[in-house]
Write an enzyme that holds these catalytic residues in place. Structure first.
Site, mmCIF file in Angstrom:
data_model
loop_
_atom_site.group_PDB
_atom_site.id
_atom_site.type_symbol
_atom_site.label_atom_id
_atom_site.label_comp_id
_atom_site.label_asym_id
_atom_site.label_seq_id
_atom_site.Cartn_x
_atom_site.Cartn_y
_atom_site.Cartn_z
ATOM 1 N N ARG A 1 -8.340 1.223 4.434
ATOM 2 C CA ARG A 1 -9.005 0.003 4.922
ATOM 3 C C ARG A 1 -9.810 -0.654 3.802
ATOM 4 O O ARG A 1 -10.925 -1.126 3.994
ATOM 5 C CB ARG A 1 -9.924 0.307 6.109
ATOM 6 C CG ARG A 1 -9.296 1.084 7.247
ATOM 7 C CD ARG A 1 -8.186 0.339 7.922
ATOM 8 N NE ARG A 1 -8.652 -0.808 8.673
ATOM 9 C CZ ARG A 1 -7.874 -1.797 9.114
ATOM 10 N NH1 ARG A 1 -6.582 -1.764 8.854
ATOM 11 N NH2 ARG A 1 -8.366 -2.805 9.781
ATOM 12 N N ASP B 1 -4.293 0.005 4.636
ATOM 13 C CA ASP B 1 -3.784 0.559 5.892
ATOM 14 C C ASP B 1 -4.796 1.484 6.552
ATOM 15 O O ASP B 1 -5.801 1.866 5.947
ATOM 16 C CB ASP B 1 -2.473 1.309 5.625
ATOM 17 C CG ASP B 1 -1.424 0.957 6.669
ATOM 18 O OD1 ASP B 1 -1.823 0.688 7.812
ATOM 19 O OD2 ASP B 1 -0.228 0.957 6.333
ATOM 20 N N ASP C 1 -1.569 1.603 -4.881
ATOM 21 C CA ASP C 1 -1.454 1.089 -3.518
ATOM 22 C C ASP C 1 -0.486 1.997 -2.759
ATOM 23 O O ASP C 1 0.234 2.792 -3.374
ATOM 24 C CB ASP C 1 -0.931 -0.350 -3.592
ATOM 25 C CG ASP C 1 -0.750 -0.977 -2.223
ATOM 26 O OD1 ASP C 1 -1.605 -0.739 -1.366
ATOM 27 O OD2 ASP C 1 0.246 -1.687 -2.019
ATOM 28 N N LYS C 2 -0.445 1.879 -1.443
ATOM 29 C CA LYS C 2 0.477 2.716 -0.656
ATOM 30 C C LYS C 2 1.719 1.935 -0.236
ATOM 31 O O LYS C 2 2.827 2.244 -0.642
ATOM 32 C CB LYS C 2 -0.228 3.269 0.587
ATOM 33 C CG LYS C 2 0.690 4.091 1.488
ATOM 34 C CD LYS C 2 0.018 4.464 2.778
ATOM 35 C CE LYS C 2 -0.109 3.319 3.737
ATOM 36 N NZ LYS C 2 1.191 2.884 4.320
ATOM 37 N N THR C 3 1.494 0.907 0.550
ATOM 38 C CA THR C 3 2.609 0.188 1.172
ATOM 39 C C THR C 3 3.451 -0.544 0.132
ATOM 40 O O THR C 3 2.949 -1.395 -0.588
ATOM 41 C CB THR C 3 2.067 -0.830 2.192
ATOM 42 O OG1 THR C 3 1.146 -0.165 3.041
ATOM 43 C CG2 THR C 3 3.188 -1.433 2.995
#
EC number: 7.6.2.1
Length: 1046
Positions: free
Chosen positions: A758, A678, A391-393
């Site tokens: 997304r 995101d 994941d990024k966030t």
């Protein structure tokens, strides 16, 4: 054209794993698990429900009270060797097949099962306690008796629940009331969809107008809600008040919802519960936890099947050499029992205990504090990861935005020159232009003054074009009302739908222009001198993912000037602003630094221009057909020839040591994919900033596709690219997987890095599943939010990062870490060691069993193929336990290189991806060693014994024990003090037990010199050649790690 290869649509094979595919929830009718229907929910009256709804409980457990024992036993006996030993132990109840005491078969099997059941029970109890903590969170409920406290698990459909600021929403609700003056609230949804942007939610207008929250129970009203589904971005429903005059009907959309797992970011809200338990949007986007079986366990299972085949062959050969005389079929079974040691029963116990030790080592590692192992059955999986999906966030980033750069074209200001910006802003409000006549001003002053005014205009624009609201809170000294009245700096916090927006407003505050107030129609700024500037908000054009920009029209109350400010992504703003020669170049430079770039512009409007625009805008908004298109056309009429003011560069700060960690993973041969909810620009920016995409790599941004033809063309364009990173959106990904699943996965797997933006939670899990199916390689998923749970549970190894987004991911994961950087050590050191140690341990246990089976085969063949056991009773059990268990098990402490070396040279990890530590080649080598040593010991004992049979037992068994102890010493690469203790303890146990083994061994014979020299000779002949071979191999063909340790 050769590149334009025709692509074939996918014909999906039927799935047999019982998992739901994307778009089909785990409990829907198509899965045969129930029926979802729309519902009418009366406010505050759960007893009026028209159907039965599930309990509002979080459940991450694999079993319940009734299924625990049957399920654990099933998972154990589905392993071939466990089932084999169960049948073996049961056969001893038949007198004709009994070879010895029952305990020789039932005690080892019982020990295996007891250890497994206890381990699973401990993990299940821990999981239950974690779930209980979440289900026991207390909330306030409105009832006819007033406000009562209720546990999260006790909430029902129809309840009116009060949720405080920073509290988790416990169930899916319709938003009825808020304590905020502006009549709205912000939600943090990062646990649900991975987006850092706060979402604005609006209460039902009818209920917000009520004088108090208690009045909700006095009105006769209900909510009609659609059937539960997995779509977290849409909702259809209606609110009806029957006792109104006339009755009130309001349509409900996603703006009126409060989904479970989100967090209220502003004010106190009241909502009516419409979905609970397994019908929650967050739960329906989460797959059921599955029982993970490691690849290593499957490989060991395969080897035991080969050993069983060897057992059957040896038994048949023995009976064939007897010419199938008499009741030969019984003889086959007796030989199967006699040579049963070929398939070692202690293998499962040793491996399970080894995994517990590896898990304990991970937890106790001081260099990765706070790391937890929640699935102690798969630590060796960490040593063979080929794909890491992150994941990024909150996983790669801290989710903290910092303003880094202001660029005006001719001059740029970085973090080290913000004091210059501050002085320019200060001078703009303290030095009126008429104080310094232009005729007397030197040229340098004119330039400086021009730059000063440009900086002031840019800062003012940034302070105005946003959707940030300052909120004042009591701080113990000042109450809320007083703080709001005097704009107290210490009490002010900013709320917005995006952390980018907040960082920009915080920056303008740091340079002297502070946003101190805002409501629906006005905004107040405070200058460095303390003066309050009032602006009337005439229009706001919010940011959308299609427009990639936002705008605001404001009127300066002091001058009456009307100004249209706009900011947005460079790709769209380039065509809106006046021609310039620096925008594109500087945007590229800032993006390469990993900054998120926004272009800020303005346009002054006359009163007539604005009135004309407003009339056309209102008319467009009243349109029934093509409303959005007409509105966009009117707004675009303003968006022409705008004055370019500045570029802003904001950085989403990466977590500590993300770049070196990704570099380590890349050098270890692990491909990293980023799956995030995101937006595309943000994801690409972070990927560059984290060096997930290196500077010399090309990036292919997959164009949005909606049809099969578009997907075909774009895939062909992508096929022509070589060694480039792929960036693709979730919508395009879905189209590609629908029509060209095989081709897309084949191309994506060749990319050095892939970024999917997304992405919905179910899409993340689908990508993991496709990688497993298409490549056959092991995957590891890393995330920190509730939206990552499906991906984590689907992957071969799930790692949860405990962070700002809560503990939902870490609770559902196999392993949890406190920081992303700990992943490097978890894989390079613990994963590598766990796999290599497990491989060595399993092969040594097989070697131990094959040695004694070879001796039994030699013994039976010498004595006319008789099915008579060589060793009986306690000797057999003692051989696998107290005589050899400690040294053999001490192999779990062995390591070929120090942990610092493993981290410094991640290429060592790459060697493990080929599965060489446990392969058919290494297995065959150990089988040959076992046959050689077993034959030498048995033939040596037969040749050297003099008169009594009991002497054969004494010589061979003692030689066997000594050989095993020496072989452990030969295998060990780094000695640990516990290994030495294990060796000496085992030898002492054997010598001490000889006193009690007079039934099997002649105690007087073992004290003679004859016994000692015979045992010494046999042991040397069985071990010395192997020591010589090991030395020669190290000398002339050293392994890769030996070059690093010398």
């Amino acid at each position: 054209m050769t590149d334009n290869i025709p692509l074939q649509p996918v014909r999906r094979p039927k799935r047999h794993d019982g998992k739901h595919r994307n778009g089909c929830c785990p409990w829907s009718r198509c899965c045969g698990m129930g029926d979802f229907r729309p519902r009418t929910v009366w406010l505050g009256h759960p007893e009026k429900r028209e159907q039965r709804y599930p309990r509002n409980v979080i459940n991450n457990q694999k079993y319940n009270f009734f299924t625990f024992l049957p399920a654990v036993l099933f998972h154990q006996f589905k392993y071939f060797y466990n089932l084999y030993f169960l049948l073996l132990a049961c056969s001893q109840f038949i007198n004709e097949l009994r070879l010895g005491a029952l305990y020789t078969y039932w005690v080892p099997l019982g020990l295996v099962l007891a250890i497994t059941i206890i381990r699973e029970a401990v993990e299940e109890i821990r999981c239950y306690l974690r779930d209980k903590e979440m289900n026991s969170q207390i909330y306030s409920k409105l009832s006819t008796r007033g406000t009562v406290k209720v546990k999260s698990s006790g909430i029902q459909v129809g309840d009116l629940i009060i949720v405080e600021k920073n509290q988790r929403v416990p169930a899916d609700m319709i938003f009825l009331r808020t304590s905020e003056r502006n009549g709205s609230c912000f939600l943090r949804t990062d646990q649900l969809d991975g987006e850092t942007d706060w979402k604005l939610r609006l209460p039902v207008a009818c209920t917000q107008r009520l004088p108090t929250a208690a009045d909700l129970l006095q009105i006769r009203s209900y909510v009609y809600a659609e059937e539960p589904n997995i779509d977290i971005h849409n909702f259809i429903g209606t609110f009806t008040r029957e006792d109104g005059d006339p009755p009130v009907n309001e349509s409900l959309s996603i703006e009126n919802t409060l989904w479970a797992s989100t967090v209220v970011a502003s004010g106190t809200v009241v909502g009516v519960v419409i979905y609970t338990g397994k019908e929650l949007r967050s739960v329906m986007n989460t797959s059921n936890p599955r029982h993970k079986v490691g690849l290593f366990d499957l490989e060991v299972n395969c080897l035991t099947k080969i050993l069983f085949g060897a057992l059957v062959v040896v038994s048949l050969v023995m009976v064939a050499l007897q010419h199938f005389a008499g009741r030969w079929y019984l003889q086959i079974v007796r030989f199967l029992l006699l040579f049963s040691n070929i398939v070692p029963i202690s293998l499962r116990v040793n491996l399970d205990m080894g995994k517990m030790v590896f898990s304990w080592m991970i937890k106790k590692d001081s260099k990765i504090p706070g790391t937890m192992v929640r699935a102690s059955t798969i630590p060796e999986q960490l040593g063979r990861i080929s794909y890491l999906l992150t994941d990024k966030t909150g996983t790669l980033t801290l989710n903290e935005m910092v303003f880094r750069r202001l660029h005006l074209g001719t001059v740029a200001y970085g973090m080290d020159s913000m004091d210059e910006v501050q002085s320019h802003v200060f001078s703009a409000y303290t030095q009126p232009s008429h104080d310094l006549p232009a005729s007397r001003a030197p040229a340098a002053t004119k330039v400086r003054k021009t730059i000063s005014s440009r900086v002031h205009e840019a800062v003012k624009a940034i302070a105005l074009v946003h959707n940030v609201t300052p909120v004042y809170e009591a701080n113990g000294v000042t109450d809320q009302a007083e703080a709001e009245q005097h704009y107290e700096d210490t009490c002010r916090v900013y709320q917005a739908s995006s952390p980018d927006e907040v960082s920009l407003v915080q920056w303008t505050e740091s340079v002297g222009l502070t946003l101190v107030g805002r409501d629906q129609s006005s905004m107040q700024l405070r200058t460095p001198t303390g003066q309050i500037l009032n602006f009337t908000i005439l229009q706001i054009f919010p940011f959308t993912y299609e427009s990639k920009r936002m705008g605001i029209i404001v009127r300066d109350e002091s001058t009456g000037e009307i100004t249209f400010y706009m900011k947005g992504a460079d790709v769209v703003m380039a065509a809106i602003v006046q021609y310039n020669d620096w925008l594109e170049e500087e945007c590229g430079n800032m993006a390469r630094e990993g900054l998120r770039v926004l272009v800020v512009s303005k346009k002054s409007l006359t009163e007539e221009q604005y009135q004309d625009f407003e009339a056309r805008y209102v008319q467009a908004k009243l349109s029934v057909h093509d409303r959005s298109l007409k509105v966009a056309t009117v707004i675009e009429s303003l968006e022409m020839e705008m004055e370019l003011l500045c570029l802003t560069g904001v950085e989403d700060q990466l977590q500590t040591d993300v770049r070196p960690t990704l570099e380590i993973l890349r050098n270890a041969g692990i491909k990293v994919w980023m799956l995030t909810g995101d937006k595309l620009e943000t994801a690409t920016c972070t990927a560059k900033n984290a060096h997930l995409i290196t500077r010399n790599q090309d990036i292919h941004i997959f164009r949005p596709v909606t049809t099969r033809g578009e997907a075909h063309l774009e895939l062909n364009a992508f096929r022509r690219k070589h060694d480039c990173a792929l960036v693709i959106s979730g919508d395009s990904l879905e189209v590609c997987l629908k029509y060209y699943e095989y081709e897309f996965m084949e191309l994506a797997c060749q990319c050095p890095a892939v970024v999917c933006c997304r992405c919905t939670p179910t899409q993340k899990a689908q990508i993991v599943r496709l990688l497993q199916e298409r490549t056959g390689k092991l995957t590891c998923a890393v995330g920190d939010g509730g939206n990552d749970v499906s991906m984590i549970q689907e992957a071969d190894c799930g790692v949860g990062v405990e962070g700002k987004e809560g503990k939902q991911a870490s609770l559902a994961a196999d392993f949890s870490v406190t920081q992303f950087k700990h992943l490097g050590r978890l894989l390079m050191v613990h994963g590598r060691n766990s796999y290599k140690r497990s491989a060595a341990l399993s092969q040594f246990v097989i070697h131990r069993s094959l040695c004694i089976s070879t001796m039994q085969a030699v013994f039976s063949s010498v004595f006319y193929f008789a099915s008579v056991p060589l060793y009986q009773g306690f000797l057999i059990i003692g051989y696998s336990t107290i005589y050899t268990m400690f040294p053999v098990f001490s192999l779990v402490l062995d390591k070929d290189v120090k942990s610092e070396v493993a981290m410094l040279y991640p290429e060592l990890y790459k060697d493990l991806l080929k599965g060489r530590p446990l392969s058919f080649k290494t297995f065959l080598i150990w089988v040959l060693i076992s046959i050689y040593q077993g034959s030498i010991i048995m033939y040596g004992a037969l040749l050297l014994f003099e008169s009594e049979f009991v002497h054969i037992v004494a010589i061979s068994f003692t030689s066997l024990i000594l050989t095993e102890l020496l072989m452990v010493a030969l295998t060990i690469q780094t000695w640990h003090w516990l290994m030495i203790v294990g060796e000496l303890l085992s030898l002492a146990c054997y010598v001490a037990s000889l006193v009690f083994l007079h039934e099997f061994i002649d105690v007087y014979f073992i004290t003679t010199v004859s016994f000692l020299w015979k045992v010494t000779v046999i042991t040397l002949v069985s071990c010395l050649p192997l020591y010589i071979l090991k030395y020669l191999r190290r000398r002339f063909s050293p392994p890769s790690y030996s070059k690093l340790t010398t």
